[in-house]
Write a protein that holds these residues in place. Structure first.
Motif, PDB file in Angstrom:
ATOM      1  N   CYS A  38       0.683  -1.032   0.125  1.00 48.99           N
ATOM      2  CA  CYS A  38      -0.254   0.077  -0.385  1.00 48.99           C
ATOM      3  C   CYS A  38       0.622   1.742   0.059  1.00 48.99           C
ATOM      4  O   CYS A  38       2.008   1.115   0.382  1.00 48.99           O
ATOM      5  CB  CYS A  38      -0.677   0.048   1.331  1.00 48.99           C
ATOM      6  SG  CYS A  38      -2.195   1.319   0.969  1.00 48.99           S
ATOM      7  N   LYS A  40       0.467   4.025   0.770  1.00 48.53           N
ATOM      8  CA  LYS A  40      -0.352   5.270   1.723  1.00 48.53           C
ATOM      9  C   LYS A  40       0.539   4.686   3.171  1.00 48.53           C
ATOM     10  O   LYS A  40       0.375   5.226   3.433  1.00 48.53           O
ATOM     11  CB  LYS A  40      -1.745   5.038   2.472  1.00 48.53           C
ATOM     12  CG  LYS A  40      -3.068   5.847   1.126  1.00 48.53           C
ATOM     13  CD  LYS A  40      -2.955   6.832   0.726  1.00 48.53           C
ATOM     14  CE  LYS A  40      -2.631   8.115  -0.335  1.00 48.53           C
ATOM     15  NZ  LYS A  40      -3.575   7.443  -1.084  1.00 48.53           N
ATOM     16  N   CYS A  41       0.488   3.166   3.800  1.00 45.12           N
ATOM     17  CA  CYS A  41       0.658   2.590   5.173  1.00 45.12           C
ATOM     18  C   CYS A  41       1.464   1.658   4.306  1.00 45.12           C
ATOM     19  O   CYS A  41       2.145   1.049   5.572  1.00 45.12           O
ATOM     20  CB  CYS A  41      -1.139   2.602   5.396  1.00 45.12           C
ATOM     21  SG  CYS A  41      -1.806   0.506   5.010  1.00 45.12           S
ATOM     22  N   HIS A  43       1.213  -1.574   4.395  1.00 52.25           N
ATOM     23  CA  HIS A  43       0.960  -2.640   4.171  1.00 52.25           C
ATOM     24  C   HIS A  43       0.816  -3.341   2.991  1.00 52.25           C
ATOM     25  O   HIS A  43       0.599  -3.298   1.423  1.00 52.25           O
ATOM     26  CB  HIS A  43      -1.077  -2.455   4.449  1.00 52.25           C
ATOM     27  CG  HIS A  43      -1.656  -3.550   5.921  1.00 52.25           C
ATOM     28  ND1 HIS A  43      -0.914  -4.227   6.459  1.00 52.25           N
ATOM     29  CD2 HIS A  43      -2.473  -4.335   4.693  1.00 52.25           C
ATOM     30  CE1 HIS A  43      -1.790  -5.878   6.888  1.00 52.25           C
ATOM     31  NE2 HIS A  43      -2.750  -5.342   5.330  1.00 52.25           N
ATOM     32  N   CYS A  57      -6.584  -1.465   0.311  1.00 54.31           N
ATOM     33  CA  CYS A  57      -5.396  -2.091   1.081  1.00 54.31           C
ATOM     34  C   CYS A  57      -6.721  -2.846   2.415  1.00 54.31           C
ATOM     35  O   CYS A  57      -7.763  -1.874   2.449  1.00 54.31           O
ATOM     36  CB  CYS A  57      -4.600  -0.936   1.704  1.00 54.31           C
ATOM     37  SG  CYS A  57      -4.049  -1.394   3.447  1.00 54.31           S
ATOM     38  N   CYS A  60      -6.364   0.136   5.738  1.00 52.11           N
ATOM     39  CA  CYS A  60      -6.372   1.604   5.843  1.00 52.11           C
ATOM     40  C   CYS A  60      -6.882   1.981   4.286  1.00 52.11           C
ATOM     41  O   CYS A  60      -7.622   2.760   4.497  1.00 52.11           O
ATOM     42  CB  CYS A  60      -5.269   2.591   5.428  1.00 52.11           C
ATOM     43  SG  CYS A  60      -4.412   2.602   3.784  1.00 52.11           S
TER      44      CYS A  60
END
Ligand code: ZN
Length: 296
Positions: A38, A40-41, A43, A57, A60
């Motif tokens: 991911c 963004k995070c 993961h 994801c 998130c």
């Protein structure tokens, strides 16, 4: 431009990419070849997103499409046509104009022009492979009617600093950069990006190169003879680039992009990886290049 590189035939290309679906599949495989992560995070677990080929994801809930965060980001026309553009740009030996692409693909010329700028963006040098052998550096004017004006920073013309790496009687690689002024600062910054300290560097007697021996101990300055007789290969490389520019792009408004395209192709003769695959990988690894940035 002189050597050969492996290129995909139009038949192979059409077999590989019969429709949009096959293009998305190709992008997905390339984008997540080492598994999903991911953006963004970080993961690594995902489930299917809300549109085909997108991934969500599980932590998130951010959704990523096959094209997001790549140079295909926010594409406004069918992905298959975008693949064709990458294909044409990568395989036409002398380059292809946006007008010609527009005719072939039945897209607006402006649309082709913009996407072509993104492809050229992906052709930018990675700066990871500095020249190490016999290198020559020189500057030239591009654009404007009179290319013989004296002085190195006047007029509307653009100044381009060029470096070539010689190999036997030929030239193995070439880089170029548009600079404001041919001063020490700009010349040094360009040379630092593309030339290794061990290289044997030759320039003319221009004052901008003076004092660069600290960074390049093997730097030699030599008076340029009439018509660059003692810098023959450099002279030839610059002439060829200008001839190409005139034939394809007819303008110097986006000169750096054109230099990127030209040197990308020039530096790829003898490359093992296919040029289409290489360009695709760069498109996928590349960061989105929005309209605002392109025209600025
Ligand atoms: Zn996430």
């Amino acid at each position: 431009m002189e050597g050969k590189y492996k290129s995909l035939s139009i038949f192979d290309f059409q077999k590989m990419f019969p429709d949009d679906e096959s293009c998305y599949k190709y992008l997905v495989d390339m984008k997540w070849k080492d598994g999903f992560k991911c953006t963004k995070c970080g993961h690594t677990k995902f489930c299917a997103g809300n549109s085909p080929h997108s991934r969500q994801c599980t932590k998130c809930r951010a959704i990523e499409s096959a094209t997001s965060d790549t140079l295909f980001h926010k594409l406004k026309f069918p992905i298959l046509k975008a693949f064709y553009i990458v294909y044409y740009v990568s395989t036409s030996k002398k380059g292809i104009s946006s007008t010609e692409i527009s005719r072939k693909l039945e897209l607006r010329q402006k649309t082709c022009w913009l996407f072509r700028q993104k492809v050229m963006k992906s052709m930018e040098s990675s700066k990871k492979f500095p020249m190490t052998m016999q290198v020559e550096v020189d500057e030239t004017y591009v654009g404007g009617k009179d290319e013989t004006a004296i002085g190195r920073n006047e007029g509307k013309k653009k100044i381009v600093v060029v470096a070539i790496e010689k190999q036997g009687k030929g030239v193995s690689r070439m880089y170029g950069r548009v600079i404001e002024k041919a001063d020490k600062k700009n010349l040094h910054s360009f040379m630092k990006d593309h030339i290794s300290q061990e290289a044997k560097v030759r320039t003319d007697k221009w004052s901008g190169y003076k004092g660069l021996e600290k960074e390049f101990p093997n730097l030699e300055q030599e008076k340029s003879e009439e018509k660059g007789k003692n810098f023959k290969e450099m002279h030839r490389c610059i002439m060829m680039f200008k001839a190409w520019l005139k034939g394809i792009h007819h303008s110097v408004d986006h000169l750096q992009a054109y230099i990127n395209e030209y040197t990308y192709r020039f530096n790829r003769h003898g490359m093992k990886e296919g040029i289409f695959e290489n360009l695709m990988r760069r498109m996928v690894d590349g960061k989105p290049y929005p309209y605002k940035l392109i025209i600025s």
